[in-house]
Design a protein around this motif. Structure first.
Motif, PDB file in Angstrom:
ATOM      1  N   TRP A 107       0.824  -1.208   0.000  1.00 12.76           N
ATOM      2  CA  TRP A 107       0.000   0.000   0.000  1.00 12.76           C
ATOM      3  C   TRP A 107       0.858   1.258   0.000  1.00 12.76           C
ATOM      4  CZ3 TRP A 107      -4.693  -0.697  -1.466  1.00 12.76           C
ATOM      5  CH2 TRP A 107      -5.361  -1.893  -1.171  1.00 12.76           C
ATOM      6  N   GLY A 108       1.957   1.250   0.710  1.00 16.89           N
ATOM      7  CA  GLY A 108       2.828   2.414   0.732  1.00 16.89           C
ATOM      8  C   GLY A 108       3.515   2.664  -0.591  1.00 16.89           C
ATOM      9  N   SER A 109       3.720   1.621  -1.396  1.00 17.26           N
ATOM     10  CA  SER A 109       4.406   1.781  -2.688  1.00 17.26           C
ATOM     11  C   SER A 109       3.421   1.721  -3.858  1.00 17.26           C
ATOM     12  CB  SER A 109       5.465   0.701  -2.855  1.00 17.26           C
ATOM     13  OG  SER A 109       4.867  -0.606  -2.917  1.00 17.26           O
ATOM     14  N   ARG A 110       2.146   1.866  -3.581  1.00 21.54           N
ATOM     15  CA  ARG A 110       1.129   1.771  -4.651  1.00 21.54           C
ATOM     16  C   ARG A 110       1.242   2.952  -5.607  1.00 21.54           C
ATOM     17  NH1 ARG A 110      -5.473   1.909  -4.044  1.00 21.54           N
ATOM     18  NH2 ARG A 110      -5.951   0.384  -5.672  1.00 21.54           N
ATOM     19  N   ARG A 111       1.138   2.690  -6.911  1.00 21.06           N
ATOM     20  CA  ARG A 111       1.193   3.706  -7.943  1.00 21.06           C
ATOM     21  C   ARG A 111       0.099   3.447  -8.978  1.00 21.06           C
ATOM     22  NH1 ARG A 111       4.105   5.034  -4.528  1.00 21.06           N
ATOM     23  NH2 ARG A 111       6.264   5.850  -4.619  1.00 21.06           N
ATOM     24  N   TYR A 112      -0.179   4.490  -9.782  1.00 22.24           N
ATOM     25  CA  TYR A 112      -1.159   4.369 -10.866  1.00 22.24           C
ATOM     26  C   TYR A 112      -0.478   4.647 -12.195  1.00 22.24           C
ATOM     27  CZ  TYR A 112      -5.135   4.210  -7.650  1.00 22.24           C
ATOM     28  OH  TYR A 112      -6.038   3.831  -6.677  1.00 22.24           O
ATOM     29  N   ARG A 113      -0.928   3.954 -13.210  1.00 21.46           N
ATOM     30  CA  ARG A 113      -0.466   4.232 -14.563  1.00 21.46           C
ATOM     31  C   ARG A 113      -1.675   4.276 -15.505  1.00 21.46           C
ATOM     32  NH1 ARG A 113       3.154  -0.673 -16.753  1.00 21.46           N
ATOM     33  NH2 ARG A 113       3.009   0.554 -18.693  1.00 21.46           N
ATOM     34  N   ILE A 114      -1.526   5.084 -16.548  1.00 19.35           N
ATOM     35  CA  ILE A 114      -2.567   5.197 -17.567  1.00 19.35           C
ATOM     36  C   ILE A 114      -2.291   4.191 -18.675  1.00 19.35           C
ATOM     37  CG2 ILE A 114      -3.554   6.725 -19.320  1.00 19.35           C
ATOM     38  CD1 ILE A 114      -3.038   9.060 -17.500  1.00 19.35           C
ATOM     39  N   PHE A 115      -3.341   3.518 -19.126  1.00 19.91           N
ATOM     40  CA  PHE A 115      -3.201   2.586 -20.237  1.00 19.91           C
ATOM     41  C   PHE A 115      -4.476   2.649 -21.059  1.00 19.91           C
ATOM     42  CE2 PHE A 115      -5.911   0.276 -17.479  1.00 19.91           C
ATOM     43  CZ  PHE A 115      -6.596  -0.662 -18.252  1.00 19.91           C
ATOM     44  N   GLY A 116      -4.421   2.101 -22.251  1.00 22.58           N
ATOM     45  CA  GLY A 116      -5.615   2.004 -23.090  1.00 22.58           C
ATOM     46  C   GLY A 116      -6.292   3.320 -23.350  1.00 22.58           C
ATOM     47  N   THR A 117      -5.534   4.422 -23.354  1.00 23.83           N
ATOM     48  CA  THR A 117      -6.102   5.765 -23.540  1.00 23.83           C
ATOM     49  C   THR A 117      -5.300   6.508 -24.607  1.00 23.83           C
ATOM     50  OG1 THR A 117      -6.736   5.814 -21.195  1.00 23.83           O
ATOM     51  CG2 THR A 117      -6.722   7.911 -22.382  1.00 23.83           C
ATOM     52  N   GLU A 118      -5.997   7.145 -25.521  1.00 22.66           N
ATOM     53  CA  GLU A 118      -5.326   7.881 -26.601  1.00 22.66           C
ATOM     54  C   GLU A 118      -5.936   9.269 -26.742  1.00 22.66           C
ATOM     55  OE1 GLU A 118      -4.909   7.808 -31.487  1.00 22.66           O
ATOM     56  OE2 GLU A 118      -5.339   5.917 -30.395  1.00 22.66           O
ATOM     57  N   ILE A 119      -5.049  10.262 -26.884  1.00 18.60           N
ATOM     58  CA  ILE A 119      -5.514  11.643 -27.115  1.00 18.60           C
ATOM     59  C   ILE A 119      -5.795  11.789 -28.605  1.00 18.60           C
ATOM     60  CG2 ILE A 119      -5.005  14.082 -26.798  1.00 18.60           C
ATOM     61  CD1 ILE A 119      -2.845  13.266 -24.804  1.00 18.60           C
ATOM     62  N   ARG A 120      -6.997  12.206 -28.910  1.00 19.20           N
ATOM     63  CA  ARG A 120      -7.366  12.403 -30.327  1.00 19.20           C
ATOM     64  C   ARG A 120      -6.718  13.654 -30.899  1.00 19.20           C
ATOM     65  NH1 ARG A 120     -13.939  11.541 -30.295  1.00 19.20           N
ATOM     66  NH2 ARG A 120     -13.958   9.269 -29.911  1.00 19.20           N
ATOM     67  N   ASP A 121      -6.696  13.683 -32.239  1.00 22.05           N
ATOM     68  CA  ASP A 121      -6.205  14.896 -32.928  1.00 22.05           C
ATOM     69  C   ASP A 121      -7.233  16.002 -32.855  1.00 22.05           C
ATOM     70  OD1 ASP A 121      -3.781  13.744 -33.690  1.00 22.05           O
ATOM     71  OD2 ASP A 121      -4.737  12.748 -35.408  1.00 22.05           O
TER      72      ASP A 121
END
Length: 486
Positions: free
Chosen positions: A472-486
């Motif tokens: 829990w102390g080393s928990r992190r989040y990452r973004i995946f499966g997401t794309e910024i459109r033009d």
């Protein structure tokens, strides 16, 4: 004869002072002479009977002696500002337990006193008595709480009906000063009816109240300066030290939990620390710090405890139940009809999850789709972003919704798909500015660039741990499966 008359006068004066409101009897029924509050104030030191409505509810405390004490504020047509009534009893169960502000109280043999230029009412536990009735929405004439020695009068029902009719057009409290979290404004004073979920003292000595009413605070406008993220990252919470996980997991997952700060101790803190109460925070103010709302108690602020049956409490719970019943209404209130289409996500059919739902999730690893704003990024300049696509760098985004703020990372493996390919510096800068709500150059020239207002975007997140011995102390989040459109 004269001595006899004088003795009788002394006895009558003593009777009025010690029990002057003792009822007369007619046809076997008690008769009390009820005074308006304004008339009662003309008889300090004498015992009187009063029918009034409760406009403020205090908390029960142990007095300096062996008794328990409670203070209510009551009002009627003659004195809408009200007057305080202080009760004493051998145990707290004998004190009035008012269900809701706006309920009606009958007081017998109470005394008006004057101290430091202010009038108040005292309740003598041996001589005084009370009865509590439902307020303006009630049709019952039977009291829901009655003290020992209290006897009803044949006029009670008539006076109670008159009081309830008055309450219909003069409900307690100033509704025009009462706000909910969704419509608070900076640097204005208002009343807030809310649930106090947690109270603690910060290392600085300030007291922090964590309050909630089921709605979301408005989305704030952010500063345009973004170059400070490398040195001073955008804070994730207004308080100095984050809440322990065991406390965090007790907070609601929908609706903003506002932090209200106070630099003084109040007696209500003792009650609020022991249990979860609804309360009315009277005459408080709010401001924005680092794009986050935080409340403050003023020298004139007061905290009034409320029961779960109070009309304002019932109204808020009903609103929240209606909101929680549908998936769409659980989404941020500020995002309704304003969600942008600048991102594509893999989990199109996945349900909506708030950041607080993930933070309090039972497992360290968690995949979900959420609706957030990007309030900060590091790095955020085109040249550094271009190095991200070709090197071993990592992009850190600060995401927020009404329930929480987190840091989420775009790892090098996801960076190309996140930006939609290997782009030029200008294209990378344009996409990042859209995420951050940075005004276009033409808007800045027209004087529109007073700040940033990032759009609401859908994105997919997953959590992971860096250290298996401290998940829990080393928990992190990452973004995946997401794309910024033009």
């Amino acid at each position: 004869m004269e001595a006899s008359s004088s003795a009788a006068a002394v006895r009558e004066q003593k009777r009025q002072r010690e029990g002057g409101a003792v009822p007369s009897m007619a046809a076997g029924k008690a008769k009390y002479k009820y005074l308006s509050i304004a008339d009662a104030l003309k008889a300090p030191g004498f015992r009187v009977c009063i029918f009034a409505t409760v406009i403020e509810i205090g908390a029960a405390f142990r007095s300096r002696g062996t008794d328990f004490t409670l203070t209510l504020r009551i009002a009627d047509q003659s004195r809408t500002s009200g007057i305080s009534v202080t009760f004493f009893a051998n145990n707290p169960g004998l004190l009035p337990c008012v269900r809701s502000s706006g309920d009606v109280i009958s007081l017998h043999n109470v005394e008006i006193k004057l101290l430091h230029g202010e009038y108040f009412v005292t309740f003598n536990k041996r001589l005084s008595s009370f009865a509590l009735f439902g307020g303006m929405v009630s049709t019952e004439f039977t009291p829901y709480q009655i003290s020992m020695k209290h006897h009803g009068s044949e006029l009670d029902n008539q006076i109670l009906t008159q009081m309830r009719l008055w309450l219909v057009y003069h409900p307690p409290g100033l509704k025009d000063l009462e706000l909910q979290l969704w419509n608070i404004k900076s640097d204005s004073t208002f009343d807030l009816v809310c649930k106090v979920l947690h109270v603690c003292q910060a290392p600085s000595g300030e007291w922090i109240f964590y309050v909630w009413d089921g709605t979301d605070t408005p989305a704030t406008e952010l500063q345009t300066l973004l170059d400070t993220e490398a040195v001073t990252p955008t804070p994730l919470h207004p308080e100095e030290v984050p809440l322990p996980r065991e406390v965090l997991c007790t907070l609601p997952c929908v609706g903003t939990v506002l932090r209200v700060f106070s630099n003084r101790f109040s007696k209500e803190i003792l009650h609020l620390q022991k249990d979860i109460y609804w309360a009315r925070f009277c005459n408080i103010t709010c401001k924005q710090e680092f794009g986050m709302w935080q409340g403050s108690l003023l020298p004139s602020s007061r905290i009034r405890l409320l029961s779960n049956e109070d009309g304002s409490v019932v109204e808020r719970l009903k609103t929240y139940d209606g909101r929680f019943a549908t998936q769409v209404h659980r989404e941020p209130m500020a995002s309704l009809h304003k969600t942008s289409n600048i991102t594509d996500v893999e989990f199109q059919r996945a349900g909506y999850t708030t950041l607080m739902e993930s933070l309090t999730h039972g497992e360290v690893t968690h995949k979900f789709k959420t609706l957030v704003r990007v309030v900060a990024a590091y790095p955020c300049q085109g040249k550094e972003l271009h190095s991200l696509l070709t090197g071993d760098y990592c992009l850190r985004l600060t995401l927020e919704d009404p329930t929480a703020r987190i840091h989420a990372y775009v790892h090098k493996d996801d960076a190309v798909s996140f930006f939609g390919g290997f782009l030029t510096l200008a294209a990378l800068t344009r996409k990042m500015n859209r995420l951050l709500g940075v005004p276009e150059p033409e808007d800045a020239e027209e004087g529109i660039a007073g700040g940033r207002n990032p759009p609401w975007i859908w994105c997919c997140l997953k959590s992971y741990r860096l250290d298996k011995y401290d998940p829990w102390g080393s928990r992190r989040y990452r973004i995946f499966g997401t794309e910024i459109r033009d």
